[in-house]
Scaffold this motif. Structure first.
Motif, mmCIF file in Angstrom:
data_model
loop_
_atom_site.group_PDB
_atom_site.id
_atom_site.type_symbol
_atom_site.label_atom_id
_atom_site.label_comp_id
_atom_site.label_asym_id
_atom_site.label_seq_id
_atom_site.Cartn_x
_atom_site.Cartn_y
_atom_site.Cartn_z
ATOM 1 N N HIS A 81 -5.011 0.603 -13.860
ATOM 2 C CA HIS A 81 -5.112 -0.350 -12.758
ATOM 3 C C HIS A 81 -5.896 0.210 -11.565
ATOM 4 C CE1 HIS A 81 -2.071 -2.231 -15.255
ATOM 5 N NE2 HIS A 81 -2.499 -3.364 -14.715
ATOM 6 N N SER A 82 -5.787 1.486 -11.312
ATOM 7 C CA SER A 82 -6.628 2.071 -10.253
ATOM 8 C C SER A 82 -8.073 2.182 -10.739
ATOM 9 C CB SER A 82 -6.088 3.428 -9.791
ATOM 10 O OG SER A 82 -6.030 4.354 -10.854
ATOM 11 N N LEU A 114 0.830 -1.199 0.000
ATOM 12 C CA LEU A 114 0.000 0.000 0.000
ATOM 13 C C LEU A 114 0.868 1.253 0.000
ATOM 14 C CD1 LEU A 114 -2.856 1.173 0.088
ATOM 15 C CD2 LEU A 114 -2.740 1.036 2.577
ATOM 16 N N CYS A 162 -12.418 -1.074 -1.738
ATOM 17 C CA CYS A 162 -12.165 -2.257 -2.562
ATOM 18 C C CYS A 162 -10.693 -2.546 -2.779
ATOM 19 C CB CYS A 162 -12.878 -2.122 -3.896
ATOM 20 S SG CYS A 162 -14.659 -2.175 -3.702
ATOM 21 N N GLY A 163 -9.856 -1.564 -2.491
ATOM 22 C CA GLY A 163 -8.419 -1.798 -2.568
ATOM 23 C C GLY A 163 -7.937 -2.424 -1.267
ATOM 24 N N LEU A 220 -11.439 3.338 -3.727
ATOM 25 C CA LEU A 220 -10.095 2.789 -3.605
ATOM 26 C C LEU A 220 -9.825 2.282 -2.190
ATOM 27 C CD1 LEU A 220 -8.122 5.382 -5.768
ATOM 28 C CD2 LEU A 220 -8.973 3.133 -6.451
ATOM 29 N N VAL A 269 -9.977 -0.989 -9.795
ATOM 30 C CA VAL A 269 -10.449 -0.996 -8.403
ATOM 31 C C VAL A 269 -11.667 -0.079 -8.275
ATOM 32 C CG1 VAL A 269 -9.839 -0.542 -5.989
ATOM 33 C CG2 VAL A 269 -8.123 -1.489 -7.563
ATOM 34 N N TYR A 270 -11.581 1.100 -8.871
ATOM 35 C CA TYR A 270 -12.684 2.068 -8.839
ATOM 36 C C TYR A 270 -13.950 1.474 -9.477
ATOM 37 C CZ TYR A 270 -15.385 6.209 -10.248
ATOM 38 O OH TYR A 270 -16.387 7.127 -10.468
ATOM 39 N N LEU A 294 -6.688 -5.769 -4.918
ATOM 40 C CA LEU A 294 -8.060 -5.652 -4.425
ATOM 41 C C LEU A 294 -8.259 -6.478 -3.165
ATOM 42 C CD1 LEU A 294 -8.392 -5.876 -7.881
ATOM 43 C CD2 LEU A 294 -10.561 -5.012 -7.111
ATOM 44 N N ASN A 295 -9.174 -6.005 -2.331
ATOM 45 C CA ASN A 295 -9.573 -6.744 -1.142
ATOM 46 C C ASN A 295 -10.403 -7.935 -1.611
ATOM 47 O OD1 ASN A 295 -10.741 -7.733 1.172
ATOM 48 N ND2 ASN A 295 -11.609 -5.789 1.831
ATOM 49 N N SER A 338 -15.825 -1.184 -7.449
ATOM 50 C CA SER A 338 -16.534 -0.737 -6.249
ATOM 51 C C SER A 338 -18.010 -0.436 -6.480
ATOM 52 C CB SER A 338 -15.870 0.509 -5.672
ATOM 53 O OG SER A 338 -16.249 1.641 -6.422
ATOM 54 N N SER A 386 -3.141 -3.852 -9.954
ATOM 55 C CA SER A 386 -4.291 -3.602 -9.077
ATOM 56 C C SER A 386 -4.242 -4.595 -7.931
ATOM 57 C CB SER A 386 -5.605 -3.817 -9.836
ATOM 58 O OG SER A 386 -5.711 -2.971 -10.937
#
Length: 172
Positions: free
Chosen positions: A75-76, A27, A95-96, A92, A79-80, A42-43, A83, A40
């Motif tokens: 890549h961001s 992170l 879900c990140g 971010l 994640v966006y 992700l959680n 969500s 990316s």
């Protein structure tokens, strides 16, 4: 790592990791821009299946092709888009990954075999099969995050409900 063909030109390479011990470092590297590869993270607790992720990936590819990314990188954007929210920062964060994430899904667009190996080396954890998503996803968290009702689940699957929100976000 499994590779999915998104369209004629683009692929998405996806790996699932458990028992991750360096999410704080990952992170931090992402936030200060020192991560070696664009990827990316992700959680994975919010991902019950690969299908919604692929829908978000396709949406990201389309945004890039139209020069209309909402975030700084492809890549961001993944994640966006996963969500389902219109708020970038909140998306971010939710879900990140966080500093304490131990269950992470890593995804990279158009990765070479060498890059997929490098992504795996970035993460201190155990790579597991993507089928584990079905059993490890936190359904209560997912239902709350996406505001999915029991009535909706009566006529649709959890994965389809998430994809619906991903697809319809810009129309709402």
């Amino acid at each position: 790592m499994k590779v999915f063909q998104l369209d004629r030109e683009n692929t998405l390479s996806v790996s699932l990791f458990s028992d991750v011990t360096n999410s704080k470092d990952l992170l931090s590297s992402m936030l200060d821009g020192t991560l070696k590869l664009e990827v990316s993270f992700l959680n994975a607790l919010l991902i019950p299946d690969v299908f919604p992720l692929l829908a978000a990936a396709q949406k990201s590819i389309v945004s890039k092709s139209r020069d209309s990314l909402s975030t700084r990188t492809l890549h961001s954007e993944l994640v966006y888009n996963y969500s389902g929210s219109k708020h970038i920062t909140e998306s971010l964060k939710r879900c990140g990954i966080s500093e304490t994430s131990t269950y992470i899904l890593a995804a990279r667009f158009n990765a070479s075999p060498l890059e997929t190996e490098e992504v795996a080396r970035l993460i201190n954890g155990k790579e597991i099969d993507l089928e584990e998503l079905k059993t490890q996803a936190n359904q209560a968290h997912i239902l709350k995050h996406y505001k999915i009702t029991s009535q909706e689940l009566g006529i649709s699957s959890l994965e389809d409900a998430i994809v619906c929100r991903i697809a319809a976000r810009d129309a709402l």
